[in-house]
Design a protein around this motif. Structure first.
Motif, short mmCIF file in Angstrom:
data_model
loop_
_atom_site.label_atom_id
_atom_site.label_comp_id
_atom_site.label_asym_id
_atom_site.label_seq_id
_atom_site.Cartn_x
_atom_site.Cartn_y
_atom_site.Cartn_z
N ARG A 172 -1.56 7.45 -30.03
CA ARG A 172 -1.82 8.33 -28.90
C ARG A 172 -0.56 8.58 -28.06
O ARG A 172 -0.27 9.71 -27.68
CB ARG A 172 -2.92 7.72 -28.02
N GLU A 173 0.20 7.51 -27.81
CA GLU A 173 1.38 7.67 -26.95
C GLU A 173 2.42 8.58 -27.62
O GLU A 173 3.05 9.41 -26.96
CB GLU A 173 1.99 6.32 -26.53
N ASP A 174 2.59 8.43 -28.94
CA ASP A 174 3.51 9.31 -29.67
C ASP A 174 3.03 10.75 -29.61
O ASP A 174 3.81 11.68 -29.43
CB ASP A 174 3.61 8.88 -31.14
N THR A 223 4.38 20.00 -35.75
CA THR A 223 4.26 19.42 -37.09
C THR A 223 5.63 18.91 -37.55
O THR A 223 5.75 17.77 -38.03
CB THR A 223 3.74 20.48 -38.08
N HIS A 224 6.65 19.72 -37.38
CA HIS A 224 7.99 19.29 -37.83
C HIS A 224 8.49 18.11 -37.02
O HIS A 224 9.09 17.18 -37.56
CB HIS A 224 8.97 20.47 -37.73
N ARG A 225 8.20 18.13 -35.71
CA ARG A 225 8.65 17.00 -34.88
C ARG A 225 7.93 15.72 -35.26
O ARG A 225 8.52 14.64 -35.26
CB ARG A 225 8.42 17.32 -33.40
N ALA A 226 6.65 15.85 -35.59
CA ALA A 226 5.88 14.65 -35.99
C ALA A 226 6.43 14.10 -37.30
O ALA A 226 6.60 12.88 -37.45
CB ALA A 226 4.41 15.00 -36.12
N LEU A 254 8.09 10.43 -37.90
CA LEU A 254 7.63 9.48 -38.93
C LEU A 254 8.78 9.07 -39.83
O LEU A 254 8.92 7.90 -40.18
CB LEU A 254 6.50 10.12 -39.76
N ARG A 255 9.62 10.04 -40.17
CA ARG A 255 10.75 9.73 -41.05
C ARG A 255 11.77 8.85 -40.34
O ARG A 255 12.30 7.92 -40.93
CB ARG A 255 11.41 11.02 -41.52
N SER A 256 12.03 9.17 -39.07
CA SER A 256 13.05 8.41 -38.34
C SER A 256 12.61 6.97 -38.13
O SER A 256 13.41 6.07 -38.08
CB SER A 256 13.36 9.07 -37.01
N ALA A 261 10.76 5.45 -40.17
CA ALA A 261 10.61 4.90 -41.52
C ALA A 261 9.38 4.02 -41.63
O ALA A 261 9.43 2.89 -42.08
CB ALA A 261 11.86 4.12 -41.91
N ARG A 262 8.28 4.58 -41.13
CA ARG A 262 7.04 3.81 -41.18
C ARG A 262 6.56 3.69 -42.60
O ARG A 262 6.79 4.55 -43.43
CB ARG A 262 5.98 4.51 -40.35
N ARG A 263 5.86 2.64 -42.85
CA ARG A 263 5.22 2.45 -44.16
C ARG A 263 3.73 2.20 -43.94
O ARG A 263 3.27 1.09 -44.06
CB ARG A 263 5.85 1.26 -44.90
N PRO A 264 2.99 3.24 -43.59
CA PRO A 264 1.56 3.01 -43.33
C PRO A 264 0.82 2.49 -44.55
O PRO A 264 -0.19 1.83 -44.42
CB PRO A 264 1.02 4.39 -42.95
N GLN A 265 1.38 2.79 -45.75
CA GLN A 265 0.68 2.37 -46.97
C GLN A 265 0.58 0.85 -47.08
O GLN A 265 -0.26 0.33 -47.74
CB GLN A 265 1.41 2.87 -48.23
#
Lengths: 191, 136
Positions: free
Chosen positions: A55-57, A91-94, A98-100, A102-106
């Motif tokens: 939510r905060e993001d 969308t591009h900022r999100a 996520l890329r910056s 480097a999350r690994r939600p998987q």
């Protein structure tokens, strides 16, 4: 759909409230800009929320997008253009966020994701909806964006391709694979 | 899908898509969101207005003038900072030398004090010997 709508906007099209607000906001009317924000804020915030899962993001991304919109109003041609621009920008900022990070939600378990997914006002089957949102967070960022743009924004693959700057076939492939993957998760859906 | 119910033409794919649409219904961020955005807009207001009013393209001669002005300003600032650093280092060196002088002075005084004390003792002994020799 979005692009087609953009092309359909002609000089003889009826002027909507959104168009009036857009024109006034462009001339520096702060109240009109706030109305413009209110018109788009649910969609843009939800888009950011479904993509980032936090939510905060989502709030920060959506606010940054609207602040950027304030600076870009002079370069946008219509309310439809604004709709397309904010959708594309958030969308591009999100995806960048996520890329910056480097999350690994998987690597997170579904239970962890379920706990992390913000609760929304659900109609229908709240558990199924929450599970679906949690499962979406296990998809990589591009397929996730494709699914969210398809089923939240109701964009067709052509518009998704334009928004994400991807080839149409890539979008179709992401969509098909993502839906196949979701079907394979053993969800129980009422008919 | 239940095959015993032919009336339902709904496939699992349709159901999934319907469920996704329902799960991804937009949610409102709340009134606080708009208020926070308005506050951010107000705080960034004057700069944004200036940015909006500023012409997009600056003429070439003005760009060159601004660039040379920036370079000149950078040189002046760099020289100023260099002089400041040199002055600071000089002050540090002077302070260090003064502290060293004070230390040497203290040590010298101490040495003189010890020497005078020992001389006094030696004088006392000599006087004692002389007194013993006079009165054996």
């Amino acid at each position: 759909m979005e692009l087609a709508a953009l092309q359909a906007v002609g000089s003889d099209a009826p002027v909507s409230v959104a168009d009036q607000d857009f024109a006034a906001a462009r001339e520096g009317d702060a109240d009109a800009f706030v109305r413009l924000v209110r018109h788009h804020q649910s969609r843009i915030f939800s888009l950011a929320l479904r993509l980032t899962g936090r939510r905060e993001d989502a709030e920060e991304l959506a606010q940054d997008t609207f602040l950027a919109l304030h600076g870009q109003l002079r370069h946008l041609g219509s309310a439809q253009h604004v709709r397309h621009w904010v959708c594309r920008t958030v969308t591009h900022r999100a995806i960048d966020l996520l890329r910056s990070r480097a999350r690994r939600p998987q690597t997170q378990s579904l239970d962890q994701l379920l706990l992390a997914v913000p609760v929304a006002d659900d109609s229908g089957d709240p558990l199924l909806h929450r599970t679906l949102r949690a499962l979406l967070l296990r998809l990589p960022e591009i397929p996730r964006a494709v699914v969210v743009l398809r089923f939240q924004e109701d964009l067709d693959p052509l518009d998704i391709a334009a928004t994400l700057e991807l080839p149409l076939n890539t979008v179709k492939s992401h969509l098909r694979r993502s839906l196949d993957w979701l079907r394979g998760q053993g969800l129980e859906m009422a008919q | 899908m239940n095959s015993t119910e032919p009336k339902h033409t709904d496939t699992s794919g349709d159901r999934l898509e319907r469920a996704l649409r329902a799960a991804l219904q937009p949610v409102d961020p709340g009134a606080a969101f708009t208020a926070a955005l308005q506050a951010r807009l107000l705080s960034a207001g004057p700069h944004r207005q200036v940015a909006l009013l500023r012409p997009r393209s600056v003429p070439r001669h003005r760009r060159v003038y601004l660039a040379s002005l920036a370079v000149a300003a950078s040189i002046v600032i760099a020289l100023g900072i260099g002089a400041q650093i040199a002055e600071l280092r000089g002050e540090q060196r002077a302070a260090l030398a003064s502290a060293q002088q004070a230390r040497i002075h203290t040590q010298l005084l101490l040495a003189l004090e010890i020497t005078s004390e020992r001389l006094g003792l030696a004088q006392q002994r000599i006087e004692q010997f002389q007194a013993q020799e006079r009165n054996p």
